[in-house]
Design a protein around this motif. Sequence first.
Motif, PDB file in Angstrom:
ATOM      1  N   ILE A  58       0.854  -1.189   0.000  1.00 57.89           N
ATOM      2  CA  ILE A  58       0.000   0.000   0.000  1.00 57.89           C
ATOM      3  C   ILE A  58       0.888   1.237   0.000  1.00 57.89           C
ATOM      4  O   ILE A  58       1.789   1.375   0.834  1.00 57.89           O
ATOM      5  CB  ILE A  58      -0.928   0.019   1.228  1.00 57.89           C
ATOM      6  CG1 ILE A  58      -1.847  -1.200   1.216  1.00 57.89           C
ATOM      7  CG2 ILE A  58      -1.760   1.293   1.256  1.00 57.89           C
ATOM      8  CD1 ILE A  58      -2.774  -1.282   2.416  1.00 57.89           C
ATOM      9  N   GLU A  59       0.640   2.128  -0.947  1.00 57.07           N
ATOM     10  CA  GLU A  59       1.424   3.352  -1.065  1.00 57.07           C
ATOM     11  C   GLU A  59       0.505   4.562  -0.967  1.00 57.07           C
ATOM     12  O   GLU A  59      -0.670   4.496  -1.324  1.00 57.07           O
ATOM     13  CB  GLU A  59       2.159   3.378  -2.406  1.00 57.07           C
ATOM     14  CG  GLU A  59       3.087   2.198  -2.626  1.00 57.07           C
ATOM     15  CD  GLU A  59       3.736   2.234  -3.990  1.00 57.07           C
ATOM     16  OE1 GLU A  59       4.765   2.928  -4.132  1.00 57.07           O
ATOM     17  OE2 GLU A  59       3.200   1.586  -4.899  1.00 57.07           O
ATOM     18  N   GLY A  60       1.050   5.650  -0.500  1.00 57.20           N
ATOM     19  CA  GLY A  60       0.275   6.884  -0.415  1.00 57.20           C
ATOM     20  C   GLY A  60       0.815   7.815   0.646  1.00 57.20           C
ATOM     21  O   GLY A  60       1.384   7.374   1.648  1.00 57.20           O
ATOM     22  N   GLN A  61       0.659   9.106   0.412  1.00 57.31           N
ATOM     23  CA  GLN A  61       1.079  10.136   1.355  1.00 57.31           C
ATOM     24  C   GLN A  61       2.550   9.992   1.720  1.00 57.31           C
ATOM     25  O   GLN A  61       2.943  10.132   2.874  1.00 57.31           O
ATOM     26  CB  GLN A  61       0.200  10.089   2.608  1.00 57.31           C
ATOM     27  CG  GLN A  61      -1.274  10.340   2.296  1.00 57.31           C
ATOM     28  CD  GLN A  61      -2.170  10.218   3.503  1.00 57.31           C
ATOM     29  OE1 GLN A  61      -1.814   9.592   4.492  1.00 57.31           O
ATOM     30  NE2 GLN A  61      -3.347  10.825   3.417  1.00 57.31           N
ATOM     31  N   GLY A  62       3.376   9.672   0.710  1.00 57.41           N
ATOM     32  CA  GLY A  62       4.820   9.630   0.902  1.00 57.41           C
ATOM     33  C   GLY A  62       5.340   8.438   1.659  1.00 57.41           C
ATOM     34  O   GLY A  62       6.512   8.425   2.051  1.00 57.41           O
ATOM     35  N   ALA A  63       4.523   7.413   1.872  1.00 53.63           N
ATOM     36  CA  ALA A  63       4.975   6.241   2.615  1.00 53.63           C
ATOM     37  C   ALA A  63       4.398   4.984   1.977  1.00 53.63           C
ATOM     38  O   ALA A  63       3.446   5.028   1.197  1.00 53.63           O
ATOM     39  CB  ALA A  63       4.543   6.336   4.079  1.00 53.63           C
ATOM     40  N   ALA A  64       5.001   3.838   2.295  1.00 58.12           N
ATOM     41  CA  ALA A  64       4.531   2.560   1.780  1.00 58.12           C
ATOM     42  C   ALA A  64       4.514   1.548   2.919  1.00 58.12           C
ATOM     43  O   ALA A  64       5.342   1.603   3.828  1.00 58.12           O
ATOM     44  CB  ALA A  64       5.425   2.079   0.647  1.00 58.12           C
TER      45      ALA A  64
END
Length: 202
Positions: free
Chosen positions: A185-191
Amino acid sequence: MRWLAAAALALAPAALHAQQDLPALYDVSGVAADDVLNIRAAPSASAPVMGALPPGRQGVEVVTLASGGSWGQVNSDEGSGWVAMRFMALQPGQEGFAAPAACFGTEPFWSLTRDGTAWRFDAPDRETRDFVTTWQGMAAGRRDRQARGLRDAEGTGEATAVIARGACSDGMSDRAYGLTLDLLIEGQGAASYFTGCCTLER
């Protein structure tokens, strides 16, 4: 020649089950209304009974088959056992790679549940996230692995789910599963990366 034909007919159900990609959903069939289909601790008619399926029960996940194809492994309560496949009928629409109804893992506990092409991810200390399927495809040259691309409903992140056929344990019970999941899961600069088991049963 007549006995050869009879033998071929007797073996046909087991052969058909053996050709089916598993796991798959089956319905209990051919069990009398006043009887049950026993779930046994081993793939043998003499093994201890550990549970039962009622006549007409639908949507039973068969995880794998014993040698010869005449016994199938199913889950019951917190464990797994074996049923005679001559009393199990394959549900329509099980061809190809079936999408799981739910996937889950531990440490931390998390779940990914499916409703059509929509997926919901839940985990402790995380905001629930809803995803929709954007693409899906089989691994090149393989029939046992499929990837799905997901995008969250708000358009702020994406995920990739790789579902594969293979034995899987939840680490908490003696239940058996026939699908594994790798979820990124990726999103908001993190995974975040999660691994777990999946089931076809709802």
